[in-house]
Design an enzyme around this catalytic site. Structure first.
Site, mmCIF file in Angstrom:
data_model
loop_
_atom_site.group_PDB
_atom_site.id
_atom_site.type_symbol
_atom_site.label_atom_id
_atom_site.label_comp_id
_atom_site.label_asym_id
_atom_site.label_seq_id
_atom_site.Cartn_x
_atom_site.Cartn_y
_atom_site.Cartn_z
ATOM 1 N N LYS A 1 0.803 -1.071 0.046
ATOM 2 C CA LYS A 1 0.129 -0.090 0.043
ATOM 3 C C LYS A 1 0.717 1.273 0.025
ATOM 4 C CE LYS A 1 -4.033 -1.734 0.034
ATOM 5 N NZ LYS A 1 -5.074 -1.744 -1.035
ATOM 6 N N GLU B 1 -9.696 7.067 2.494
ATOM 7 C CA GLU B 1 -10.566 6.214 3.041
ATOM 8 C C GLU B 1 -9.505 4.819 3.771
ATOM 9 O OE1 GLU B 1 -9.765 5.952 -0.065
ATOM 10 O OE2 GLU B 1 -9.674 3.697 -0.408
ATOM 11 N N SER C 1 1.758 -9.688 -1.059
ATOM 12 C CA SER C 1 1.452 -8.166 -0.854
ATOM 13 C C SER C 1 1.633 -7.663 0.505
ATOM 14 C CB SER C 1 0.151 -7.905 -1.596
ATOM 15 O OG SER C 1 -0.981 -8.832 -0.788
#
Ligand SMILES: Cc1ncc(COP(=O)(O)O)c(C=O)c1O
Ligand SMILES: Cc1ncc(COP(=O)(O)O)c(C=O)c1O
Lengths: 290, 427, 427, 290
Positions: C91, C113, C395
């Site tokens: 991220k 968000e 990830s």
């Protein structure tokens, strides 16, 4: 002058019990030591509890905790020994830091002006004063023992070393140079603790040091007269028993038994062990060969 | 001045091998293996180690210029980002090295002690990675307060052995692991978690950790063309410290600062056998603990006292013998900061740099604030020593510390902390 | 076949800009900034971005050969270790890119968000790093179940705005953030968290994330001299997916597999407006959601349904339009695995490789087991498609998932899980 | 054929209220719509609730939740509109996905055999059947509106677009090409919601589109007759009011008030707003210039 040779002087094998001093308090310890002597002890290993007993199994570890929480200190230990009125040699069993620090100022810093490094001499001196005859220091291998050896020599005390099943031939040579009083032959790998059997390794270990001119006492895991007999018949000059006795002390603490009763049991157990050792001596190849 | 130990495992007066006889052969075997595989790269051990550190561990870790800290202090502050290593702390450098070495030695089982759980999780990860059965000893008290780490070890397939002796913390766990090792020495390797224990552990762990300073040295040259003026690292046992210092020890112009946990006070309560700090370099005396002669927090008799720090990973009564020696030699400065300052530094780095540091690492950062911050105590010599370019070893990330931070921040007055009240009940 | 979007922000039929008029200028401004700074490296934006990714983020992340998985499957499995990125997931690549871009654009405030909190924590870290005030919208339900991430955001200095609308989860938080943006569009940038939303977000986020495949491509060549046969990545919104695929899209021999969350079932309960999965690529229909035309989980009328997955980060009713397009074009295969399989894969990687994966990433791993594992379903075509050298995008790390894993493992029969009973009450 | 021009045909400015259909249920909605017409509405924006109302403020968002949890569907909405017996033009306000999906099979997959992409035509066709005159789709900018524009043209319905304070000149041109019925002039930035003041931006925005040949209705934040007056005096041809009315509905739900009472309040509020608009028209520079 060490009286340790006396322990091995007679015909019978030496029975060397261990107790943690101050477990659970000093008066009890006194009674227990006397009981062990009455039970036939030829020498006593008096444990001085250290906060990090890295070589002990759970039984002795707990004894150490009990004693420490009763407030035992090296000085109290020395006074206890001084007061003892038993006629057997006494070996101080403890960890090196207590010897190293005795009499040193805490917080001193190496590299600063009038700093003097701590060392074992003050401890050994005081031990000699109160009638200690020798030392077993399980976290002090022969390689690190020069200072302590020197102090022992100065005050005529013995320094016992342990020989383990894993000890290499090279190290045996080093130990042989440093050892006096007796060799503590570790019967099996691991830490102290009463065991159901005594390893075959005992005979093997004894064979490796057969030609040493100090007595060989075997310890680690001896818990009954039969064990004692087998160990001695394998060639030991003595047996060292710790956990099997400390178990009796622990039982007394847990069940809140009177000191006298515990002492009686200790004496009984001591008798069993001593008799076993004597029996073993008779069965030994040596004895039979005679 | 090299601090490499001699063959007898001594660093000046410190070090040595104060262990039960039964372990001596294992330690000799280990020294032999260490010399062959690590020092001489036999069978390509070091190549494999470095490759695994890279691919599994994520090395090299960055040397990051910390912009806001640099602004704040008017010096150039660089962070060595060990927090980015797999597992979240420098601990893996050592754990991976030792588990791999155990494999090369033909050992079939790994044991390790852990306090806060950082070394335990690193060892469990390394053992899983290298397919080695692994048992971790951990005090029951620590198990109770470090549940996420306990869980991570279990998830990685390690067995966990609770230690009930004493107060059930790190010190007892070390003793217990030594006992296991002494019993199973034939097939078992004990992965010691810091630059402590009997020789060759202090030297070997330092070698495994020295990848930190090896990289930092190279990265400094790349980033600013020269070596840093100082390197600052927190010191518990001292493995991140020695790792961050090792390759700079011979560079006499590089000042080395070991920051210990000052806890709530530097005094020792002898009655209670408790030191409200873990500053063994600053306040301890010489002693023998867990296999080595070093600086130790102890009472007047030589009984080891319980140490204390808000940071579990610094909470240890001893320190690596090599570090003790370097301090005595004045090659390393031993300094310390207290719990409050560490918490403040924790919040500062989180808010201003976007990095949540381990509370251990926060001690190193707090020292900058103590000497260079707006409310600095005006110790010009200390400020001079730090120089213009300062490398701080960020030994780990703070995710493991969130519960502690909530609790400890909540009961103190930490001026720069966000409002914790909504988290008062824990996470 | 390049999937670069055209100037109108479309990927085939998908994409576009379905947003309130008030936002259109902001989106145009953003597209302009994106083209100048990102595509043309104006003012050295991309150089700064890459430098920060390296020094702050810890890039490059390794491409690790996973020995035990390779043994298990008889293929060479490589893990792209995004779990080692600062913050613990891919991220940050995107969050850092967008916050930096906002800075270049002269914006003074960041909103974002978050669902599980991963994007929120990444954004909070990036904002702290770049000194940007930051507000995060998060549904109240999610706030309740993601406390550690909430706390991390707060620790990093971000404001948290609870969203009470609807069921208080990701979807509502996105709507609320759009509203904030529409109100404060002059000085505010909305850091969208995946390759979703109106153009240019899907393309821009993919570009920021494409560093994953850029590195993996290079590392593949270094490690085995050629490109992988396949790349496997989990797909929620699809940002790690597109990041892992982007630089391989033109390599037609490299098979690309997007693994969605099959949850507990692939069916949609229209009555309840609930899909017990998040498999929008596999089971969704075309729709318009959150600014783009894409594949959407919806009822017969076009009302968006609540998605479900054991993995919070995959729990989203839409998916990136570019990914939807690539699936329609048969360039990407959309597959899915259920909750149970993901949990099993979580435990497998933890135990066998010493890496605790995010539950999201565990889905990608579970797909290997489904096709290649000992109990594989015998789909030879799928096994062929994977080929001999398989890159799996890891990830993120699983530390954030520990509580969920305890709970979800405990209520299922996961054969390879360690005994969870001692943790049954939570950590 | 759209009746929207009728709303702006008279001399008075148009008053265009908004309600979410089905909030809190369909019979109430019917009563409320009738009340608004009685109160002077010239046209009504009938909201069809969508699950992700990204352009709405909290007031309308909650209305949408109430309506959805009452089970509203597009088909129920159409039937509701079909049943309505009011004599004003009706504008359907909703989000694009509901138009896009209406009549499409769920789960169809692009790229597969006989797949036909969804699109707005079936929705528009059905809307025309039940008497809808036009659409406001807040998440559909002019650039994405070709398909919907085509369908509206086919069925002779209007397509209203919003012009925001931020809309650039370029985009104004695009919108101008697509818009019909009226332009929805967004009075200020942000999302819908009753506000204490109406921004100066209104006059500015109106000036920018003064030469467009569609009526200009201003919305976002008008909550009183005074606001209405000011907006109209700034040049608006009509006012759009949503949240200020939905607030009354919400209050009714919260306090469990009878539908008739709520309807009466809505009518009263409508009167106030309409009167304000009319007053504003008289005060407008245009009017005064006449
Ligand atoms: C992040 C971190 N830093 C530092 C330490 C202290 O250990 P050492 O002094 O050996 O580096 C620990 C120990 O757990 C740690 O986790
Ligand atoms: C580790 C991890 N992987 C994957 C995802 C799914 O997001 P995306 O599909 O955009 O990569 C998330 C989202 O939070 C995540 O945290």
């Amino acid at each position: 002058m060490s009286r340790l040779p006396e322990a091995f002087a007679g015909d019978d094998p030496a029975f060397i019990p261990y107790l943690a001093v101050g477990d659970p308090d000093l008066p009890s310890s006194k009674a227990y030591v006397e009981a062990l002597v009455k039970g036939g002890a030829d020498c006593i290993e008096l444990g001085l509890p250290f906060s990090e007993p890295i070589a002990e199994g759970p039984t002795i570890q707990q004894a150490v905790v009990r004693s420490l929480s009763g407030g035992i200190t090296p000085e109290a230990y020395f006074e206890f020994v001084d007061d003892l009125d038993v006629d057997v040699p006494l070996v101080c069993m403890t960890y090196y830091n207590l010897l190293f620090r005795y009499g040193a100022e805490s917080g001193t810093k190496a590299g600063e002006g009038d700093y003097e490094a701590p060392g074992p001499r003050p401890f050994v001196k005081r031990a000699a004063e109160v009638g200690i005859d020798g030392f077993v220091i399980p976290d002090l291998p022969a390689e690190e023992a020069d200072e302590l050896r020197a102090a022992c020599d100065e005050f005529d005390l013995d320094l016992v070393f342990i020989v383990a099943p894993t000890t290499t031939d090279d190290r045996l040579a080093t130990i042989r140079e440093q050892v006096s009083g007796y060799v503590y032959v570790q019967a099996r790998l691991g830490v102290t603790g009463a065991q159901a059997d005594v390893s075959d390794q005992t005979a093997e270990s004894l064979a490796r040091i057969a030609d040493w001119d100090v007595p060989k006492a075997v310890g680690f895991g001896i818990s009954s007269g039969d064990h004692a007999a087998r160990v001695v018949s394998a060639g030991a000059d003595g047996i060292i028993v710790g956990s099997a006795l400390v178990d009796i002390v622990a039982d007394g603490v847990e069940n809140d038994r009177p000191t006298a009763d515990v002492a009686a049991d200790l004496r009984e157990k001591a008798r069993e062990l001593k008799r076993g050792a004597v029996r073993g001596a008779r069965e030994s190849p040596e004895a039979q060969g005679e | 001045m090299s601090s490499d130990s001699t063959a007898d495992g001594k660093f000046g007066e410190y070090g040595g091998q104060y262990v039960p006889e039964a372990l001596m052969p294992a330690i000799e075997e280990l020294r032999d293996a260490y010399e062959r595989y690590v020092l001489e790269n036999e069978d390509g051990f070091m190549d494999e180690f470095r490759e695994r550190l890279r691919d599994f561990g994520g090395r090299p870790t960055p040397l990051q210029h910390a912009e806001h800290l640099s602004d704040r202090y008017g010096r150039e502050i660089y962070l060595k980002r060990e927090d980015l290593l797999h597992g979240g702390a420098h601990k893996l450098n050592n754990a991976l090295g030792q588990v791999l070495l155990a494999k090369y030695m033909g050992k079939e089982r790994i044991v390790a002690e852990t306090g806060a759980g950082q070394h335990g999780t690193a060892t469990a990860m390394a053992a899983a990675h290298l397919d080695m059965p692994c048992e971790i000893y951990m005090g029951e008290t620590d198990i109770g307060r470090q549940r996420p780490n306990v869980f991570r070890m279990r998830i990685n397939g390690a067995e966990l052995n609770p230690v009930t002796a004493g107060r059930g913390t790190l010190k007892e766990a070390i003793s217990e692991t030594m006992r296991d090792w002494a019993t199973n020495v034939d097939d078992t390797h004990y992965v010691v978690g810091s630059v402590v224990g009997p020789a060759p552990f202090p030297e070997m762990v330092r070698e495994f950790q020295s990848v930190i300073s090896e990289e930092a040295r190279k990265q400094s040259r790349e980033k600013f063309g020269t070596l840093p003026d100082s390197v600052v690292a927190c010191a518990g046992g001292g493995s991140n410290t020695m790792g961050a210092f090792a390759r700079f020890v011979d560079d006499e112009d590089v000042n080395l600062l070991a920051v210990e946990a000052g806890g709530s006070s530097l005094a020792v309560d002898e009655e209670e056998g408790v030191a409200p700090n873990s500053a063994s370099l600053s306040t301890g005396g010489q002693g023998v603990l867990h296999g080595a002669r070093t600086k130790v927090l102890q009472d007047e008799w030589g009984q080891i006292v319980e140490s204390h720090s808000v940071s579990a990973g610094l909470d240890y009564a001893g320190v690596g013998p090599e570090l003790a020696h370097l301090v005595d030699e004045d090659r390393v400065d031993a300094v310390n900061v207290g719990d409050d300052a560490a918490l403040e530094a924790f919040h500062r780095l989180s808010q201003e740099e976007g990095i949540i540091p381990a509370l251990e690492s926060a001690h190193a950062l707090a020292f900058l604030e103590q000497v260079l911050g707006p409310a600095a105590d005006g110790d010009d010599e200390a400020a001079d020593d730090l120089g213009d370019r300062i490398v701080v070893n960020l030994s780990g990330r703070g995710d493991k510390d969130l519960e502690t931070v909530i609790e400890e921040t909540d009961k103190r007055d930490i001026p720069n902390a966000p409002d914790m009240s909504e988290f008062a009940g824990g996470l």
